[in-house]
Design an enzyme around this catalytic site. Structure first.
Site, PDB file in Angstrom:
ATOM      1  NE  ARG A 121      -3.980  -1.963   2.021  1.00 27.67           N
ATOM      2  CZ  ARG A 121      -3.687  -3.134   2.709  1.00 27.67           C
ATOM      3  NH1 ARG A 121      -2.666  -2.994   3.618  1.00 27.67           N
ATOM      4  NH2 ARG A 121      -4.458  -4.163   2.808  1.00 27.67           N
ATOM      5  CE  LYS A 143      -0.461  13.781 -14.395  1.00 29.56           C
ATOM      6  NZ  LYS A 143      -0.750  14.448 -15.842  1.00 29.56           N
ATOM      7  CD  GLU A 185       7.294  17.140 -22.268  1.00 31.62           C
ATOM      8  OE1 GLU A 185       6.702  18.176 -21.810  1.00 31.62           O
ATOM      9  OE2 GLU A 185       6.872  15.958 -22.193  1.00 31.62           O
ATOM     10  CE  LYS A 221       5.410  17.509 -13.626  1.00 28.07           C
ATOM     11  NZ  LYS A 221       5.684  16.346 -14.442  1.00 28.07           N
ATOM     12  CD  GLU A 231      -3.518  16.462 -15.849  1.00 33.14           C
ATOM     13  OE1 GLU A 231      -2.403  16.160 -15.588  1.00 33.14           O
ATOM     14  OE2 GLU A 231      -4.461  16.040 -16.684  1.00 33.14           O
ATOM     15  NE  ARG A 235       0.570  17.243 -12.628  1.00 33.02           N
ATOM     16  CZ  ARG A 235       1.177  16.347 -11.943  1.00 33.02           C
ATOM     17  NH1 ARG A 235       0.590  16.391 -10.615  1.00 33.02           N
ATOM     18  NH2 ARG A 235       2.098  15.463 -12.253  1.00 33.02           N
ATOM     19  CG  ASN A 239      -2.119  17.643 -20.251  1.00 35.23           C
ATOM     20  OD1 ASN A 239      -0.931  16.873 -19.793  1.00 35.23           O
ATOM     21  ND2 ASN A 239      -3.110  17.631 -19.440  1.00 35.23           N
ATOM     22  CG  HIS A 242       1.701  16.467 -23.720  1.00 38.34           C
ATOM     23  ND1 HIS A 242       2.266  17.855 -23.713  1.00 38.34           N
ATOM     24  CD2 HIS A 242       2.293  15.628 -23.349  1.00 38.34           C
ATOM     25  CE1 HIS A 242       3.468  17.545 -23.237  1.00 38.34           C
ATOM     26  NE2 HIS A 242       3.492  16.184 -22.747  1.00 38.34           N
ATOM     27  CG  HIS A 246      -0.559  11.918 -25.759  1.00 40.60           C
ATOM     28  ND1 HIS A 246      -1.149  12.297 -24.821  1.00 40.60           N
ATOM     29  CD2 HIS A 246       0.836  11.747 -25.263  1.00 40.60           C
ATOM     30  CE1 HIS A 246      -0.434  12.671 -23.585  1.00 40.60           C
ATOM     31  NE2 HIS A 246       0.694  12.010 -23.904  1.00 40.60           N
ATOM     32  CG  HIS A 258       6.383  12.268 -24.599  1.00 42.64           C
ATOM     33  ND1 HIS A 258       5.155  11.887 -24.771  1.00 42.64           N
ATOM     34  CD2 HIS A 258       6.647  13.114 -23.731  1.00 42.64           C
ATOM     35  CE1 HIS A 258       4.648  12.681 -23.971  1.00 42.64           C
ATOM     36  NE2 HIS A 258       5.677  13.721 -23.369  1.00 42.64           N
TER      37      HIS A 258
HETATM   38  N1  LIG Z   1       5.352  10.789 -14.858  1.00 40.13           N
HETATM   39  C1  LIG Z   1       5.403  11.840 -15.487  1.00 40.13           C
HETATM   40  O1  LIG Z   1       4.808  12.979 -15.190  1.00 40.13           O
HETATM   41  C2  LIG Z   1       6.215  11.879 -17.070  1.00 40.13           C
HETATM   42  C3  LIG Z   1       5.899  13.146 -17.823  1.00 40.13           C
HETATM   43  C4  LIG Z   1       6.469  12.935 -19.044  1.00 40.13           C
HETATM   44  C5  LIG Z   1       6.856  11.690 -19.481  1.00 40.13           C
HETATM   45  N2  LIG Z   1       6.991  10.650 -18.763  1.00 40.13           N
HETATM   46  C6  LIG Z   1       6.970   9.153 -19.276  1.00 40.13           C
HETATM   47  O2  LIG Z   1       8.704   9.194 -19.221  1.00 40.13           O
HETATM   48  C7  LIG Z   1       8.889   8.039 -20.342  1.00 40.13           C
HETATM   49  C8  LIG Z   1       9.992   8.576 -21.040  1.00 40.13           C
HETATM   50  O3  LIG Z   1      11.192   8.959 -20.422  1.00 40.13           O
HETATM   51  P1  LIG Z   1      12.648   9.245 -21.030  1.00 40.13           P
HETATM   52  O4  LIG Z   1      12.489  10.189 -22.301  1.00 40.13           O
HETATM   53  O5  LIG Z   1      13.546   9.499 -19.950  1.00 40.13           O
HETATM   54  O6  LIG Z   1      12.888   7.796 -21.684  1.00 40.13           O
HETATM   55  P2  LIG Z   1      13.649   6.403 -21.116  1.00 40.13           P
HETATM   56  O7  LIG Z   1      13.286   6.273 -19.693  1.00 40.13           O
HETATM   57  O8  LIG Z   1      13.306   5.430 -22.066  1.00 40.13           O
HETATM   58  O9  LIG Z   1      15.226   6.679 -21.516  1.00 40.13           O
HETATM   59  C9  LIG Z   1      15.889   6.801 -22.684  1.00 40.13           C
HETATM   60  C10 LIG Z   1      16.802   6.059 -22.909  1.00 40.13           C
HETATM   61  O10 LIG Z   1      17.958   6.465 -22.264  1.00 40.13           O
HETATM   62  C11 LIG Z   1      18.701   5.620 -21.492  1.00 40.13           C
HETATM   63  N3  LIG Z   1      19.254   6.352 -20.351  1.00 40.13           N
HETATM   64  C12 LIG Z   1      18.741   6.602 -19.196  1.00 40.13           C
HETATM   65  N4  LIG Z   1      19.817   7.694 -18.579  1.00 40.13           N
HETATM   66  C13 LIG Z   1      20.732   7.681 -19.418  1.00 40.13           C
HETATM   67  C14 LIG Z   1      21.995   8.203 -19.299  1.00 40.13           C
HETATM   68  N5  LIG Z   1      22.209   9.001 -18.379  1.00 40.13           N
HETATM   69  N6  LIG Z   1      23.018   8.186 -20.519  1.00 40.13           N
HETATM   70  C15 LIG Z   1      22.522   7.445 -21.449  1.00 40.13           C
HETATM   71  N7  LIG Z   1      21.409   6.646 -21.707  1.00 40.13           N
HETATM   72  C16 LIG Z   1      20.403   6.957 -20.591  1.00 40.13           C
HETATM   73  C17 LIG Z   1      17.413   4.565 -20.921  1.00 40.13           C
HETATM   74  O11 LIG Z   1      17.764   3.414 -20.616  1.00 40.13           O
HETATM   75  C18 LIG Z   1      16.562   4.614 -22.298  1.00 40.13           C
HETATM   76  O12 LIG Z   1      17.270   3.644 -23.138  1.00 40.13           O
HETATM   77  C19 LIG Z   1       7.622   7.590 -20.978  1.00 40.13           C
HETATM   78  O13 LIG Z   1       7.207   6.501 -20.563  1.00 40.13           O
HETATM   79  C20 LIG Z   1       6.569   8.732 -20.559  1.00 40.13           C
HETATM   80  O14 LIG Z   1       5.305   8.427 -20.547  1.00 40.13           O
HETATM   81  C21 LIG Z   1       6.100  10.631 -17.324  1.00 40.13           C
HETATM   82 ZN   LIG Z   2       5.143  15.204 -22.172  1.00 37.27          ZN
END
Ligand SMILES: NC(=O)c1ccc[n+]([C@@H]2O[C@H](COP(=O)([O-])OP(=O)(O)OC[C@H]3O[C@@H](n4cnc5c(N)ncnc54)[C@H](O)[C@@H]3O)[C@@H](O)[C@H]2O)c1
Ligand SMILES: [Zn+2]
Length: 340
Positions: A121, A143, A185, A221, A231, A235, A239, A242, A246, A258
Site C-alpha cells: 500500500r 504521476k 518539454e 512544474k 490535475e 496542471r 499538457n 500533448h 499523443h 515523446h
Molecule cells: N510521470 C510523468 O509526469 C511523466 C512525464 C513525461 C513523461 N513520462 C514518461 O517518461 C517516459 C519517457 O522518459 P525518457 O524520455 O526519460 O525515456 P527512457 O526512460 O526510455 O530513457 C531513454 C533511454 O535513455 C537511457 N538512459 C537513461 N539515462 C541515461 C544516461 N544518463 N545516459 C545514456 N542513456 C541513458 C534509457 O536506458 C533509455 O534507453 C515515457 O514512458 C513517458 O510516458 C512521465
Molecule cells: Zn510530455
C-alpha cells in the site's frame, strides 16, 4: 558537452501527500548515500540502457542493496515487468520501512513509482532521474504509471517521491537525440509559464545554459503541481502540445520519441503566427521535428476516440502570449480542422 556549473540547489516541493526536496547539483550522485541515509534496506531499480558509470556509482554506496535491471524501453512499462519487480521485492523481503531507488529515465521513474505506490500500500521511493526528460519533467509531480492493453499510462497512481536527486552530469552520456527530446518539454514549460526560459532556446549557446533550463523547468512544474496536484485545473497546462502529440505518438508507432511528438503537437495547436515562427526556429535548432506528413483523418480519429465517451469535449491548451498558457474547452469536431 560543456555545462554551466550551478552551485548546489535544494527545491522544496510541498504537496498534500508529502513534502520533499529536489537536490540539483553536479556530482550529487556521489553523495547519494549521505542524502538518502541508512534507514531501511535499499532496492535499486534501473534499466539496461542506463550506463554502468551511473549504476555503479549508486551501487557502490549501497553495498547491501539489491538491484533489479529490466530491459530498457517503453515496452517495459508493462504489467509483466511490474509483476517481476513485485516478485523480486517479495522474495527479498522488502518491508514497509524499506526504500526503492529509481535510477534512470522516465520509464524507470514511472514504473518504479507505481511499484512503490502499490507495494504494501505504498513505500518510500527516491527518484534519481538520468535523462533530460526525466530531470525536467517526469521525476517530479507524482504521476506514476504503466501501459496496458495498448493504452499509455492507463494504469497508475499519484505517488510523490520522498526525494529527487538531479545530477546534470549524467546527461553527458545521453545521445543528442535524447537530449533534444527532453528539451522539447522545457520549451513547452517556457511557452506556458516562463518567457525567459523560452528565450534561452533562441540563443545559439543554449547548451551552455542547461542548468538554468533544468532549474527553470522544475520551477514551472513545482508551481503548477503545488497549485493543482491532481490535475483538476491549472496542471492541465502541462499538457500543452500533448493532445496532438499523443495522437502523433500513436500514429507514428515508435518512429518518434515523446518530446519529438510534443514538438509537432505544439506546432499544430499554436495559432499565433509570431510565436509559431519563433517556436519553429527553436525546434529546427534543436533538431526536433516540426511537422510530418501523416494521414490527418487517422490522427484526428486517434485523438478523439477516447473523448467520445467523455461528452465530445476536449480540454486544449493554447498560448497566445509567450509565458502565459490557458485552457480552452473544445468540441472534438474541431480537432480535425487544425490538422489542415
Ligand atoms: N510521470 C510523468 O509526469 C511523466 C512525464 C513525461 C513523461 N513520462 C514518461 O517518461 C517516459 C519517457 O522518459 P525518457 O524520455 O526519460 O525515456 P527512457 O526512460 O526510455 O530513457 C531513454 C533511454 O535513455 C537511457 N538512459 C537513461 N539515462 C541515461 C544516461 N544518463 N545516459 C545514456 N542513456 C541513458 C534509457 O536506458 C533509455 O534507453 C515515457 O514512458 C513517458 O510516458 C512521465
Ligand atoms: Zn510530455
Amino acid at each position: 558537452m560543456a555545462f554551466l556549473q550551478v552551485t548546489s540547489m535544494e527545491i522544496k516541493i510541498s504537496t498534500k501527500q508529502r513534502d520533499y526536496s529536489i537536490y540539483l547539483e553536479h556530482h550529487i550522485l556521489e553523495k547519494a548515500s549521505e542524502l538518502i541515509g541508512n534507514e531501511g534496506k535499499k532496492f535499486i531499480i534501473t534499466d539496461s540502457g542506463v550506463p554502468f558509470k551511473w549504476t555503479s556509482l549508486i551501487q557502490k554506496q549501497f553495498p547491501e542493496a539489491k538491484m533489479f535491471v529490466f530491459p530498457c524501453g517503453e515496452q517495459s512499462k508493462s504489467l509483466e515487468c511490474y509483476a517481476k519487480i513485485m516478485t523480486w521485492l517479495v522474495e527479498n523481503k522488502c518491508s514497509r520501512k524499506d526504500v526503492i531507488i529509481a535510477l534512470g529515465g522516465g520509464v524507470v521513474g514511472d514504473l518504479s513509482g507505481f511499484v512503490a505506490s502499490t507495494y504494501m500500500r505504498g513505500i518510500k521511493y527516491v527518484n534519481i532521474p538520468t535523462t533530460m526528460l526525466s530531470q525536467i519533467d517526469s521525476s517530479i509531480g507524482g504521476k506514476t504509471a504503466i501501459d496496458f492493453n495498448g493504452l499509455k499510462n492507463i494504469v497508475g497512481s499519484f505517488w510523490q517521491p520522498s526525494m529527487v536527486l538531479i545530477d546534470p552530469d549524467t546527461l553527458s552520456t545521453l545521445s543528442a537525440r535524447q537530449l533534444s527530446n527532453g528539451l522539447a518539454e522545457a520549451v513547452k514549460a517556457g511557452l506556458i509559464r516562463d518567457k525567459e526560459l523560452f528565450e534561452i532556446f533562441e540563443k545559439d549557446d543554449y547548451l551552455q545554459h542547461i542548468d538554468e533550463i533544468i532549474f527553470r523547468s522544475l520551477m514551472v512544474k513545482k508551481q503548477i503541481v503545488e497549485e493543482d496536484e491532481m490535475e483538476q485545473s491549472v496542471r492541465k497546462l502541462l499538457n500543452f502540445g500533448h493532445s496532438y502529440g499523443h495522437g502523433y505518438e500513436s500514429y507514428f508507432k515508435g518512429k518518434y520519441l515523446h518530446g519529438e511528438c510534443v514538438a509537432m503537437g505544439m506546432m499544430t495547436i499554436l495559432k499565433n503566427e509570431e510565436i509559431r515562427e519563433r517556436l519553429r526556429n527553436i525546434l529546427l535548432r534543436l533538431h526536433l521535428p516540426v511537422i510530418e506528413e501523416c494521414d490527418k483523418d487517422k490522427v484526428a480519429e486517434i485523438i478523439t476516440s477516447d473523448k467520445k465517451a467523455a461528452g465530445n469535449k476536449i480540454d486544449i491548451v493554447q498560448v497566445d502570449e509567450i509565458g502565459n498558457g490557458h485552457v480552452e474547452t473544445w468540441d472534438i469536431s474541431e480537432i480535425r480542422r487544425l490538422l489542415g
